[in-house]
Design an enzyme around this catalytic site. Structure first.
Site, PDB file in Angstrom:
ATOM      1  N   TYR A   9      21.134   1.792  48.840  1.00 41.45           N
ATOM      2  CA  TYR A   9      22.243   2.620  48.356  1.00 41.45           C
ATOM      3  C   TYR A   9      23.484   2.421  49.214  1.00 41.45           C
ATOM      4  O   TYR A   9      23.440   2.486  50.438  1.00 41.45           O
ATOM      5  CB  TYR A   9      21.853   4.102  48.363  1.00 41.45           C
ATOM      6  CG  TYR A   9      23.042   4.999  48.052  1.00 41.45           C
ATOM      7  CD1 TYR A   9      23.533   5.107  46.755  1.00 41.45           C
ATOM      8  CD2 TYR A   9      23.693   5.702  49.066  1.00 41.45           C
ATOM      9  CE1 TYR A   9      24.632   5.888  46.473  1.00 41.45           C
ATOM     10  CE2 TYR A   9      24.792   6.497  48.794  1.00 41.45           C
ATOM     11  CZ  TYR A   9      25.265   6.590  47.492  1.00 41.45           C
ATOM     12  OH  TYR A   9      26.360   7.352  47.216  1.00 41.45           O
ATOM     13  N   HIS A  36      38.341   7.113  47.860  1.00 41.29           N
ATOM     14  CA  HIS A  36      37.928   8.447  48.295  1.00 41.29           C
ATOM     15  C   HIS A  36      38.990   9.180  49.106  1.00 41.29           C
ATOM     16  O   HIS A  36      38.839  10.377  49.377  1.00 41.29           O
ATOM     17  CB  HIS A  36      36.633   8.344  49.109  1.00 41.29           C
ATOM     18  CG  HIS A  36      35.405   8.135  48.265  1.00 41.29           C
ATOM     19  ND1 HIS A  36      35.324   7.177  47.295  1.00 41.29           N
ATOM     20  CD2 HIS A  36      34.198   8.779  48.252  1.00 41.29           C
ATOM     21  CE1 HIS A  36      34.138   7.223  46.702  1.00 41.29           C
ATOM     22  NE2 HIS A  36      33.435   8.188  47.270  1.00 41.29           N
ATOM     23  N   ASN A  53      30.515   9.437  55.268  1.00 37.27           N
ATOM     24  CA  ASN A  53      29.398  10.260  54.825  1.00 37.27           C
ATOM     25  C   ASN A  53      28.950  11.145  55.989  1.00 37.27           C
ATOM     26  O   ASN A  53      28.099  10.769  56.780  1.00 37.27           O
ATOM     27  CB  ASN A  53      28.256   9.354  54.373  1.00 37.27           C
ATOM     28  CG  ASN A  53      27.562   9.862  53.125  1.00 37.27           C
ATOM     29  OD1 ASN A  53      26.472   9.422  52.812  1.00 37.27           O
ATOM     30  ND2 ASN A  53      28.171  10.786  52.421  1.00 37.27           N
ATOM     31  N   TYR A  80      34.132  56.954  65.468  1.00 34.22           N
ATOM     32  CA  TYR A  80      33.280  55.762  65.444  1.00 34.22           C
ATOM     33  C   TYR A  80      33.953  54.537  66.054  1.00 34.22           C
ATOM     34  O   TYR A  80      33.297  53.701  66.675  1.00 34.22           O
ATOM     35  CB  TYR A  80      32.881  55.431  64.002  1.00 34.22           C
ATOM     36  CG  TYR A  80      31.809  56.314  63.418  1.00 34.22           C
ATOM     37  CD1 TYR A  80      31.334  57.439  64.082  1.00 34.22           C
ATOM     38  CD2 TYR A  80      31.259  56.012  62.175  1.00 34.22           C
ATOM     39  CE1 TYR A  80      30.352  58.230  63.530  1.00 34.22           C
ATOM     40  CE2 TYR A  80      30.280  56.804  61.607  1.00 34.22           C
ATOM     41  CZ  TYR A  80      29.827  57.918  62.292  1.00 34.22           C
ATOM     42  OH  TYR A  80      28.859  58.705  61.753  1.00 34.22           O
ATOM     43  N   ARG A 119      33.298  55.212  69.768  1.00 32.57           N
ATOM     44  CA  ARG A 119      31.913  55.485  70.148  1.00 32.57           C
ATOM     45  C   ARG A 119      30.954  54.393  69.670  1.00 32.57           C
ATOM     46  O   ARG A 119      29.967  54.078  70.351  1.00 32.57           O
ATOM     47  CB  ARG A 119      31.507  56.843  69.570  1.00 32.57           C
ATOM     48  CG  ARG A 119      30.057  57.229  69.786  1.00 32.57           C
ATOM     49  CD  ARG A 119      29.799  58.723  69.565  1.00 32.57           C
ATOM     50  NE  ARG A 119      30.513  59.282  68.456  1.00 32.57           N
ATOM     51  CZ  ARG A 119      29.956  59.737  67.312  1.00 32.57           C
ATOM     52  NH1 ARG A 119      28.639  59.640  67.158  1.00 32.57           N
ATOM     53  NH2 ARG A 119      30.683  60.270  66.368  1.00 32.57           N
ATOM     54  N   GLU A 146      25.516  14.663  41.943  1.00 34.66           N
ATOM     55  CA  GLU A 146      25.666  15.532  43.112  1.00 34.66           C
ATOM     56  C   GLU A 146      25.854  16.957  42.584  1.00 34.66           C
ATOM     57  O   GLU A 146      26.969  17.461  42.471  1.00 34.66           O
ATOM     58  CB  GLU A 146      26.837  15.040  43.961  1.00 34.66           C
ATOM     59  CG  GLU A 146      26.589  13.610  44.455  1.00 34.66           C
ATOM     60  CD  GLU A 146      27.816  12.916  45.010  1.00 34.66           C
ATOM     61  OE1 GLU A 146      28.890  13.541  45.048  1.00 34.66           O
ATOM     62  OE2 GLU A 146      27.703  11.729  45.390  1.00 34.66           O
TER      63      GLU A 146
END
Length: 510
Positions: free
Chosen positions: A57, A87, A199, A282, A285, A415
């Site tokens: 591949y 790409h 990749n 809160y 604390r 994919e």
């Protein structure tokens, strides 16, 4: 002139701290002879598979859905060049230089492991680009986080080919010109090399690693802001006692409580249970529980980064025995989930910080002047500074939606599940920067409250040091004026420089 330290890349044990030093240019990088031997052995397996006309591949086949299309031996090099050009489709703002440098370092660190089949000269050019500060211009948008960060890494690879654009000595120019000015030559990619370069998960990992380093400093700044606010509001320290936290033994929670008690040691401004009131709100604390949980998330992400930064993340993998196996190491899901988790942690530091700022400026919640104004009514004081914190907190809530729950199939459904990890990484870094502004606002407001009441002599030594640190960057002034520039400046400092603590033990948890 002192010789610059060289960090020897080996692909096994790089830490976040080491990555940061390389990114900052404090260290250069090198490759040792034993590492080169592994790289060259891996390359020999690629050459053998081509000579034997094996079906591999991305070497003798097309890519993605085109994996079943055979490539003739005379076209294997052209295939790699076409891969990079096709790409390099990223869009949007370019990554900043620190991200680009981290990306270059991390991709190189993965390739030196010797499982990718890249040639020595191509890998050496990556090393040289890091050391000579040739920084490819890499658009930040366009990666699905599987099959790795294809678009961003393709823009990186273009520059190695003498194409694309790069920044060199502060000027953006053609990739070929940048290489030439740095005394470097482009490479001609051959079989497997284009795929080996693009990749991988290095774009998301670079952004996320830098965000994690900044998140550590943000967490310490949030603890420091809490300590200042405790003094400004006369907070009750009993809620931080170790005998209380030992009954719910989360280590990070106990560390935050210990840190706050240490910072407040010697203060004559804080109170004890029942002296003024029985319990605090809160946001004071419960701060050890909230801050501590955020530290838990940071530590989780650090553990995952320690693996990813030193992992093989491409496909196919060239094993030492010569087998070339296709798999899915490029899938960014481990980092996507980690960065989505970090987003929640960062959001909570900002959420609770904004609530403490509200207590500092709201006269119904404290005995401080309304909005910390010198002349309330005529002046608005810090009314709007709380608005800004609230807006940033709200923006964080939108960004905190997990990117990893989304997946859009690509490459004709070959994919069919992707991580969106690079989106998660970009989001978390934006959230870290937003949260740093929120914590900076709390520090500025608490400092103003303490200075208005002339409390310096009653402060703890450690918190006085923090107050002085804040006023170095944000000079105190009582009259109404804009603090925008000071908020930005202090936020930047908080992310780049650990806030001063009284003792190194208070750095625990980072």
């Amino acid at each position: 002139m002192e010789q610059q330290k060289v960090y020897w890349l080996n692909g096994t044990d790089m830490t976040l701290e080491e990555l940061e030093r390389i990114v900052q240019g404090v260290w250069q990088v090198g490759v040792s002879p034993e590492v080169w031997a592994k790289v060259e052995a891996s390359r020999q397996h690629i050459e053998r598979c081509i000579a034997e006309k094996q079906v591999v591949y991305g070497v003798t086949t097309g890519f993605g859905k085109l994996a079943d299309v055979p490539i003739q031996q005379e076209d294997v090099a052209r295939l790699q060049v076409n891969l990079i050009r096709s790409h390099a489709m990223g869009v949007g703002d370019s990554f900043p230089v620190d991200v680009v440098r981290a990306l270059l370092v991390l991709r190189t660190n993965a390739l030196v492991k010797g499982f990718s089949g890249i040639r020595r000269e191509t890998l050496q050019l990556l090393v040289d680009c890091i050391n000579r500060r040739v920084h490819p211009v890499i658009p930040s948008q366009g990666s699905l986080g599987a099959s790795g960060d294809l678009a961003p890494l393709a823009h990186m690879a273009l520059v190695l080919m003498g194409e694309g654009q790069a920044e060199y000595q502060g000027v953006v120019m053609d990739g070929a010109a940048a290489l030439q000015k740095a005394g470097l030559q482009p490479v001609q990619l051959t079989a497997k090399e284009g795929l080996a370069l693009i990749n991988g998960t290095q774009a998301m990992t670079a952004v996320g690693a830098l965000a994690t380093l900044e998140a550590r400093r943000l967490g310490l700044a949030a603890d420091a802001a809490l300590a200042l606010t405790m003094e400004a509001l006369g907070g009750i320290t009993d809620a931080f006692l170790p005998e209380l936290h030992s009954t719910r033994p989360y280590p990070e929670q106990a560390e935050v409580a210990q840190r706050i008690l240490g910072l407040l040691s010697g203060s004559r401004l804080t109170t004890h249970q029942g002296e003024v009131r029985v319990q605090d709100a809160y946001s004071l604390r419960c701060a050890p529980q909230v801050h501590g949980a955020s530290w838990q998330a940071v530590h989780y992400v650090e553990d995952k980064l320690a693996i990813e930064m030193n992992a093989v993340t491409d496909n196919p993998i060239v094993l030492p025995d010569g087998r070339i196996l296709s798999g899915g190491h490029f899938h960014g899901q481990p980092m996507a989930l980690a960065f989505d988790f970090l987003k929640l942690a960062v959001a909570e530091w900002a959420n609770i910080s904004e609530r403490r700022t509200e207590r500092l400026v709201n006269p119904q919640l404290s005995n401080l002047p309304a909005f910390l104004a010198g002349e309330a009514g005529l002046e608005s004081g810090f009314m709007i500074i709380q608005y800004v914190a609230a807006a940033l907190v709200s923006e964080n809530k939108v960004l905190a939606h997990p990117a990893s729950v989304d997946s859009i199939p690509s490459s004709a459904n070959q994919e069919d599940h992707v991580s969106m990890g690079t989106i998660a990484a970009r989001q978390v870094r934006q959230m870290v920067h937003n949260s740093a502004r929120v914590v900076a606002i709390e520090l500025i407001a608490a400092t103003r409250a303490l200075l208005m009441n002339r409390c310096q002599e009653q402060m703890a030594p450690a918190t006085l040091r923090i107050l002085e640190f804040v006023t170095e960057h944000v000079p105190f002034r009582l009259a109404d004026s804009s603090y925008s520039a000071e908020i930005e400046k202090l936020a930047e400092v908080l992310l780049s420089t650990p806030i001063p603590m009284a003792h190194s033990s208070f750095q625990e948890g980072i």
